[in-house]
Design an enzyme around this catalytic site. Structure first.
Site, PDB file in Angstrom:
ATOM      1  N   LYS A 113      19.167  -2.126 -21.175  1.00 47.10           N
ATOM      2  CA  LYS A 113      18.367  -3.459 -21.835  1.00 47.10           C
ATOM      3  C   LYS A 113      18.137  -3.187 -23.067  1.00 47.10           C
ATOM      4  O   LYS A 113      17.316  -2.015 -23.404  1.00 47.10           O
ATOM      5  CB  LYS A 113      17.205  -3.692 -20.889  1.00 47.10           C
ATOM      6  CG  LYS A 113      16.621  -5.042 -20.846  1.00 47.10           C
ATOM      7  CD  LYS A 113      15.828  -5.404 -19.632  1.00 47.10           C
ATOM      8  CE  LYS A 113      15.077  -6.700 -19.860  1.00 47.10           C
ATOM      9  NZ  LYS A 113      14.352  -6.911 -18.397  1.00 47.10           N
ATOM     10  N   LEU A 325     -10.308 -20.009   9.648  1.00 49.94           N
ATOM     11  CA  LEU A 325     -10.023 -21.297   9.737  1.00 49.94           C
ATOM     12  C   LEU A 325     -11.361 -22.284   9.745  1.00 49.94           C
ATOM     13  O   LEU A 325     -11.705 -22.506  10.710  1.00 49.94           O
ATOM     14  CB  LEU A 325      -9.215 -22.132  10.579  1.00 49.94           C
ATOM     15  CG  LEU A 325      -8.443 -23.330  10.236  1.00 49.94           C
ATOM     16  CD1 LEU A 325      -8.105 -23.757   9.169  1.00 49.94           C
ATOM     17  CD2 LEU A 325      -7.583 -23.887  11.375  1.00 49.94           C
ATOM     18  N   SER A 326     -12.022 -22.523   8.503  1.00 50.82           N
ATOM     19  CA  SER A 326     -13.112 -23.282   8.340  1.00 50.82           C
ATOM     20  C   SER A 326     -13.189 -24.942   8.449  1.00 50.82           C
ATOM     21  O   SER A 326     -14.239 -25.626   8.723  1.00 50.82           O
ATOM     22  CB  SER A 326     -13.810 -22.713   7.077  1.00 50.82           C
ATOM     23  OG  SER A 326     -13.182 -23.709   5.979  1.00 50.82           O
ATOM     24  N   GLY A 327     -12.035 -25.299   8.096  1.00 47.12           N
ATOM     25  CA  GLY A 327     -11.637 -26.845   8.244  1.00 47.12           C
ATOM     26  C   GLY A 327     -11.895 -27.363   6.972  1.00 47.12           C
ATOM     27  O   GLY A 327     -11.675 -28.559   6.634  1.00 47.12           O
ATOM     28  N   GLY A 328     -12.058 -26.374   5.745  1.00 48.16           N
ATOM     29  CA  GLY A 328     -12.010 -26.746   4.436  1.00 48.16           C
ATOM     30  C   GLY A 328     -10.771 -26.725   3.915  1.00 48.16           C
ATOM     31  O   GLY A 328      -9.781 -26.241   4.554  1.00 48.16           O
ATOM     32  N   ALA A 329     -10.664 -27.136   2.534  1.00 47.11           N
ATOM     33  CA  ALA A 329      -9.424 -27.364   1.732  1.00 47.11           C
ATOM     34  C   ALA A 329      -8.494 -25.966   1.802  1.00 47.11           C
ATOM     35  O   ALA A 329      -7.298 -25.638   1.814  1.00 47.11           O
ATOM     36  CB  ALA A 329      -9.436 -27.784   0.630  1.00 47.11           C
ATOM     37  N   ASP A 330      -9.262 -24.857   1.300  1.00 47.58           N
ATOM     38  CA  ASP A 330      -8.586 -23.703   1.277  1.00 47.58           C
ATOM     39  C   ASP A 330      -7.982 -23.041   2.537  1.00 47.58           C
ATOM     40  O   ASP A 330      -6.870 -22.899   2.385  1.00 47.58           O
ATOM     41  CB  ASP A 330      -9.337 -22.619   0.462  1.00 47.58           C
ATOM     42  CG  ASP A 330     -10.001 -23.002  -0.862  1.00 47.58           C
ATOM     43  OD1 ASP A 330      -9.283 -23.917  -1.534  1.00 47.58           O
ATOM     44  OD2 ASP A 330     -11.078 -22.555  -1.388  1.00 47.58           O
ATOM     45  N   SER A 331      -8.593 -22.794   3.548  1.00 50.94           N
ATOM     46  CA  SER A 331      -8.420 -22.129   4.745  1.00 50.94           C
ATOM     47  C   SER A 331      -7.172 -23.188   5.452  1.00 50.94           C
ATOM     48  O   SER A 331      -6.066 -22.618   5.994  1.00 50.94           O
ATOM     49  CB  SER A 331      -9.431 -21.781   5.528  1.00 50.94           C
ATOM     50  OG  SER A 331      -9.990 -22.902   6.066  1.00 50.94           O
TER      51      SER A 331
END
EC number: 6.3.5.1
Length: 705
Positions: A113, A325-331
């Protein structure tokens, strides 16, 4: 009409797993031959894997690559087909990143290379040197074992091209190790098109794909025939029939090309008395152009991390994943990505992929010939989700987590942790005589933060405990990998508790922005059929670590003092545009002119850099994340090696075993006087002397863990 069938091979290689890599290379050559290809191009460093990092500094790595190449040459795999094979080569004590061109069980030339990648995630100068001599080919002395197979003592090495009887210049082949990044494919496609528009020619692009043991996921795309950008396959071979006369005609039709060609300096070449092309025959039609397929960013977030997780799961020999799993957007985004992974696995099984089927049967511990037929049933076997609520958690997040788990099919648990929090606070009160209070109850900022961190860190400890023990509870073998769910913006700002649920085994969204995740949630609610994600996306982001009151509800953006949209802007200016505080302020004054006054811009910039600096230490322990964003703040700088290995090291351990057998046979381990003395006394060499102080913990593999 000179017709030439070409094949590019995209391989899911694994750094340092020579058995897997060699098997994939052989399979790709066999498929290329079966398609009638005369030329086969594989990915960069395909025999070792691109992500070996500091293992490239070890002599063993280059030696094993030669041993694999010997296997290919001696097995007749290159008979009747020109193969470009990527591997490291040491020449005059200098290490080069090379393509080795082989034909008919011989090496035609070795091409090092000449331009190394050394920015962003790439550090090729750390391990390789660029070839700088462009005026001549030099002789490379082949290793003795290779010479025995090829009957060649030396081969051409350096910058040049191969001249066949019917092809004068075959130089436009590209072996690559280009990783995925959101919105990057269009740049790659444009570079290919521009290269062929500028000088004509045939652009053969072969890339590694999949997770090879690190943070990067490799993808592919080209123009005449396009491979899948995201795939669970180990081997993908694309072939196309091209008309070289059409290429020559194009080059000759442009006067500037002719003029440049007539004045250019001579480029070294290697003559090969062999024909690659086939004459025109009835029914042979050159492959026509295809419309390039681009994934939208939401699809890239779904498919890239899904394939990365599958590779990590099957190669780590784990039995599944566990996600707080928190129920929020990230998890919820991470949960949806795992669900997408299960959908892809079942789809590939339906399409007849036996390797994916075998991996799924092993991981899911199917018996009596059963195999996954439904993504929700597969998720039930290999995906645990756990909602770890406290008195500060809302019914909204609890219900969203439960509904999403039902839609995906995960084994879901609702675990209250208030009793654990109370026990720790009672212990603290007995030790100190004080009990901290939340801010809304009259406590100080220090008390408030401490109470939030206790909840966050308990969740991390509980997640790892459950990941290791839940398989045992359900009479399953193995262990589960804990998934993290912090996004790139939280990492940049440091809006996370050190060693909370952001600390995990791996994190598929750690390099994805909050803005992109919210768009992904909207997309996944429809296209992955997880309708509860629409409600998740609509909810305001909150950590739910403080008590909810009629006049107070904890919100992420209020806590941070900035919006997620602003964080993305700061991140791009800091990393991509290399802005310090002053230049960032200047840029934002221009960008936000008419919206904010300079003093307001200054306050925002100073606020960001203050907390960025305070929390930078958290970046050094971030969970290894899928790389998707160019402004990721992940600190990964020093002892550069992959973090996922084949722990059985099958190739290397077999070599060691063979060496041990040879040494025992020859008695080499007692050749020294000291060794002979120990043998007479019945003392084994490892029991003292020679090395001085024994390394701490060396006798116990778990010491220090």
């Amino acid at each position: 009409m000179r017709l030439l069938r070409l094949a590019t091979c995209n391989l899911n290689q694994w750094a340092m797993d020579f058995d897997t890599n060699l098997r994939n290379v052989k399979e790709s050559i066999a498929r290329a031959k079966a398609a009638g290809a005369a030329v086969r191009v594989g990915p960069e460093l395909e025999l070792t894997g691109y992500g070996c990092e500091d293992h490239f500094l070890e002599q063993d790595t280059a030696a094993h690559a030669w041993e694999c190449l010997k296997d290919i040459l001696s097995g007749g795999y290159t008979d009747g087909i020109l193969c470009s094979i990527g591997m490291p080569v040491i020449f005059k004590s200098v290490r080069y990143n090379c393509q080795v061109f082989c034909l008919n069980s011989k090496i035609v030339m070795i091409r090092p290379k000449i331009s190394l990648a050394n920015d962003g995630n790439y550090r090729e100068f750390r391990w390789f040197s660029a070839w700088t001599f462009k005026d001549a080919l030099v002789d490379f002395q082949l290793p003795y074992d290779i010479s025995e197979v090829t009957s060649q003592d030396t081969v051409p090495f350096g910058y040049g091209y191969i001249q066949f009887l019917d092809v004068c210049d075959f130089s436009l082949t590209v072996a690559c190790g280009s990783h995925h990044q959101l919105r990057k494919l269009s740049l790659r496609i444009d570079s290919m098109r521009n290269a062929t528009l500028a000088c004509g020619g045939v652009y053969m692009y072969a890339n590694q794909q999949g997770c090879d043991g690190g943070r990067l996921y490799y993808v592919n795309g080209d123009v005449v025939a396009q491979g899948s950008q995201f795939s669970l396959k180990d081997v993908e071979v694309l072939d196309a029939l091209v008309d070289l006369d059409a290429v020559s005609s194009y080059r000759a039709s442009v006067s500037s090309f002719r003029e440049q060609a007539s004045h250019r300096t001579n480029v070294p070449f290697v003559k090969v008395p062999y024909k690659l092309c086939k004459p025109f025959q009835s029914g042979m039609v050159p492959t026509g152009p295809v419309e390039v397929m681009y994934h939208c960013p939401e699809e890239e977030i779904a498919f890239g991390p899904s394939c990365w997780l599958w590779d990590y799961l099957r190669r780590s020999r784990a039995s599944g994943f566990l996600l707080p799993l928190s129920g929020g957007a990230d998890s919820s985004s991470v949960a949806a990505i795992v669900g997408c992974m299960c959908q892809l696995v079942v789809k590939d099984i339906e399409n007849g992929d036996e390797q994916v089927k075998a991996d799924a049967m092993r991981i899911g511990q199917y018996k009596d010939g059963e195999f996954p037929k439904d993504s929700r049933e597969l998720a039930k076997r290999l995906f645990y989700t756990v909602y770890m609520g406290t008195e500060n958690s809302s019914e909204g997040t609890r219900s969203r987590a439960k509904r999403l788990a039902e839609e995906i099919g995960s084994f879901h648990l609702d675990v209250p942790i208030d009793s654990i929090v109370s026990a720790l606070l009672s212990l603290f009160e007995r030790l100190t005589g004080k009990r901290p209070r939340y801010k809304v109850d009259g406590g100080s900022a220090t008390e408030n933060l401490g109470l939030q961190n206790i909840q966050a860190r308990i969740r991390m400890v509980l997640a790892f405990m459950m990941a290791s023990l839940m398989p045992w509870v359900h009479n399953k073998s193995g262990f589960y990998l804990v998934l993290g769910s912090s996004n790139v913006d939280e990492g940049l700002r440091g809006y996370l508790t050190k060693y909370d649920c952001s600390s995990a085994d791996i994190n598929p969204i750690g390099s994805v922005s909050k803005q992109d995740l919210r768009a992904f949630l909207r997309w996944a609610a429809v296209h992955l059929h997880y309708s509860s994600l629409a409600e998740v996306e609509a909810a305001p982001p909150t950590a739910e670590l403080e008590p909810i009151r009629a006049d107070y509800n904890q919100l992420d953006e209020v806590d941070m003092g900035m919006t997620y949209e602003e964080l993305s802007i700061y991140g791009r200016l800091r990393k991509i545009f290399r802005c310090g505080p002053v230049s960032m302020f200047q840029n934002l004054c221009h960008r936000w002119c008419g919206t904010l006054s300079p003093s307001e811009v200054a306050d925002k910039v100073k606020h960001f850099f203050k907390y960025y600096a305070i929390n930078r230490h958290k970046m050094t322990v971030l969970t290894p994340s899928y790389h998707a964003e160019s402004y990721s703040p992940e600190d990964n700088r020093f002892d550069l090696r992959q973090f996922l290995y084949n722990a059985r090291w099958p190739y290397q351990f077999r070599k060691i075993d063979q060496l041990v057998q040879d040494m025992d046979k020859d008695g080499k381990w007692v050749n020294s006087a000291e060794g002979e003395l120990r043998k007479r006394k019945g003392v084994r060499p490892a029991e003292g002397g020679g090395m001085g102080v024994v390394a701490a913990g060396s006798a116990n593999p778990s010491a220090g863990s």
